[in-house]
Design a protein around this motif. Structure first.
Motif, PDB file in Angstrom:
ATOM      1  N   ASP A 219      -2.220   0.543 -11.647  1.00 16.37           N
ATOM      2  CA  ASP A 219      -3.153   1.392 -10.900  1.00 16.37           C
ATOM      3  C   ASP A 219      -3.683   2.461 -11.845  1.00 16.37           C
ATOM      4  OD1 ASP A 219      -3.430   0.468  -8.240  1.00 16.37           O
ATOM      5  OD2 ASP A 219      -1.428   1.187  -7.762  1.00 16.37           O
TER       6      ASP A 219
ATOM      7  N   GLU B 209       0.810  -1.222   0.000  1.00 11.91           N
ATOM      8  CA  GLU B 209       0.000   0.000   0.000  1.00 11.91           C
ATOM      9  C   GLU B 209       0.841   1.267   0.000  1.00 11.91           C
ATOM     10  OE1 GLU B 209      -3.058   0.192  -0.501  1.00 11.91           O
ATOM     11  OE2 GLU B 209      -3.819  -1.817  -0.088  1.00 11.91           O
TER      12      GLU B 209
ATOM     13  N   ARG C   1      -2.161   6.605  -5.858  1.00  7.60           N
ATOM     14  CA  ARG C   1      -2.852   6.115  -4.660  1.00  7.60           C
ATOM     15  C   ARG C   1      -1.897   5.515  -3.646  1.00  7.60           C
ATOM     16  NH1 ARG C   1      -4.791   1.095  -3.237  1.00  7.60           N
ATOM     17  NH2 ARG C   1      -4.221   0.224  -5.269  1.00  7.60           N
ATOM     18  N   ARG C   2      -0.896   4.770  -4.124  1.00  7.78           N
ATOM     19  CA  ARG C   2       0.035   4.091  -3.211  1.00  7.78           C
ATOM     20  C   ARG C   2       1.414   4.751  -3.177  1.00  7.78           C
ATOM     21  NH1 ARG C   2      -0.739  -2.292  -4.667  1.00  7.78           N
ATOM     22  NH2 ARG C   2      -0.961  -1.590  -6.824  1.00  7.78           N
TER      23      ARG C   2
ATOM     24  N   ASN D   1      -5.839   5.506 -10.451  1.00  4.80           N
ATOM     25  CA  ASN D   1      -5.109   6.492  -9.650  1.00  4.80           C
ATOM     26  C   ASN D   1      -3.724   5.948  -9.309  1.00  4.80           C
ATOM     27  OD1 ASN D   1      -4.180   8.519  -8.034  1.00  4.80           O
ATOM     28  ND2 ASN D   1      -5.677   8.223  -6.401  1.00  4.80           N
TER      29      ASN D   1
END
Length: 381
Positions: free
Chosen positions: A65, A48, A71-72, A68
């Motif tokens: 991804d 994550e 995101r991580r 987005n």
């Protein structure tokens, strides 16, 4: 009433069961991969928090991804906005929060900050094999500090051995990021597009034309920086004979202009690092990338071909002069450059190829941003 031995045995059995359960849970929460440096790395089963050792690895991350890619992402090097300003601007329009992603360095591997990286608490750091703009597998002190902080370090490679390692790197990322299906889809498409060139060359066995590949046209006023690695590897796959091979040490170097004039390579190809916005300030650079237009790209190539030592090349005088976007050397879309080179070098054999359509498909299937701009050009239409 149970005996003391029975109670002790029950307690030991319970403890053993608990310990086994703990180990089983730990095993399920991690997985082991082998990276492109040949290192066995244990990573969390669910990643994550990611650190990128080069900002321009973001398009590779985006394959997994697409909605987005940030995101991580908890941190990255800062070379993307410096070396490909218009490409970064396109990403910023789609994802304005990219400016808030902490930078752990600037454009050189020596600027990488271990302390900043560790403070961001990534689970995995994705770095480029053999270095470039971030730490390499040779930076053992940096790796030791990251790993001591509990950060799994994984090396990929899109630049040094792109034909062998791009599919391997994308499959590895699919494992690390928990999206093997998208990795396999990307690699299947990539391999199919490469095979269009390599299979046909193997069957037809055309004569390899001699090529002078100029590195980052207009970065300096002189001539003649060149490559046998990086973009040179993509050129080789397209059936070229790079005149610099065997003459420069390592992946890049400089040739003597007199050598080129005496040798007269059949084809000239330069790599472009110019932008439309900066064309007046850097008039000798070839304009290619997300803000380029066909007219501006061709006009900038024509200007660059007037330099001393280049204008005297027969390939330039006869119109066999071309330019390719430099950043394909570190891109998962590098196979597109192979197709373009093949069409320039063997126009009859590859007359049916449509590299722009290949690139358009890759963006539509695997990227969160639309394809904009121009990424290659020719002196004559």
């Amino acid at each position: 009433m149970p005996s003391p031995f029975r109670c002790l045995r029950w307690m030991l059995t319970s403890a053993l069961i608990s310990l086994c359960a703990l180990f089983a849970a730990h095993a399920q929460s991690t997985l082991t991969v082998t990276d492109l440096a040949g290192r066995t790395v244990r990573i969390p089963a669910k990643v994550e928090r990611i650190l990128l050792g080069e900002g321009r690895l973001l398009p590779a991350l985006a394959v997994f991804d697409k909605d987005n890619p940030l995101r991580r992402l908890v941190g990255m090097m800062g070379e993307f906005e410096k070396l490909d300003e218009v490409g970064y601007a396109q990403w910023k329009r789609r994802f304005p929060q990219i400016d808030q992603v902490p930078r752990v360095g600037r454009t050189s591997s020596g600027s990488f900050s271990d302390e900043q990286a560790i403070a961001l608490r990534p689970q995995v750091a994705i770095l480029g094999l053999a270095g470039g703009h971030g730490p390499s597998e040779r930076d053992r002190e940096t790796l030791a500090r990251l790993e001591a902080a509990g950060i799994a370090v994984v090396f990929i490679d899109l630049r040094h051995e792109p034909l062998a390692n791009t599919p391997r790197s994308m499959l590895l990322l699919g494992e690390v990021l928990g999206n093997k299906r998208e990795a396999e889809a990307f690699v299947q498409f990539w391999r199919t597009q490469l095979a269009v060139v390599t299979d046909r060359l193997a069957q037809a066995r055309p004569t390899a034309p001699t090529v002078f590949l100029e590195n980052r046209v207009g970065l300096s006023e002189g001539c003649c920086d060149t490559m046998v690695g990086l973009v040179g590897k993509l050129l080789d796959a397209a059936g070229a004979h790079n005149v610099a091979r065997g003459l420069v040490p390592g992946e890049f170097g400089t040739l003597n202009p007199e050598f080129l004039i005496a040798r007269q390579p059949r084809v000239y190809i330069g790599t472009g690092i110019g932008t439309l916005a900066a064309a007046r300030q850097t008039p000798l650079r070839v304009v290619l990338g997300a803000d380029a237009t066909p007219e501006a790209a061709r006009a900038s190539l024509a200007r660059a071909m007037q330099r001393r030592g280049i204008a005297q090349l027969q390939a330039v005088r006869e119109g066999r002069a071309y330019a390719m976007w430099h950043h394909f050397y570190n891109s998962p879309f590098n196979v597109v450059a192979v197709q373009v080179f093949a069409q320039w070098l063997h126009p009859t054999l590859f007359a049916d190829l449509d590299p722009r359509a290949t690139l358009q498909t890759m963006y539509a299937r695997f990227q969160p941003i639309a394809l904009e701009g121009v990424y290659w050009t020719a002196l004559t239409p």
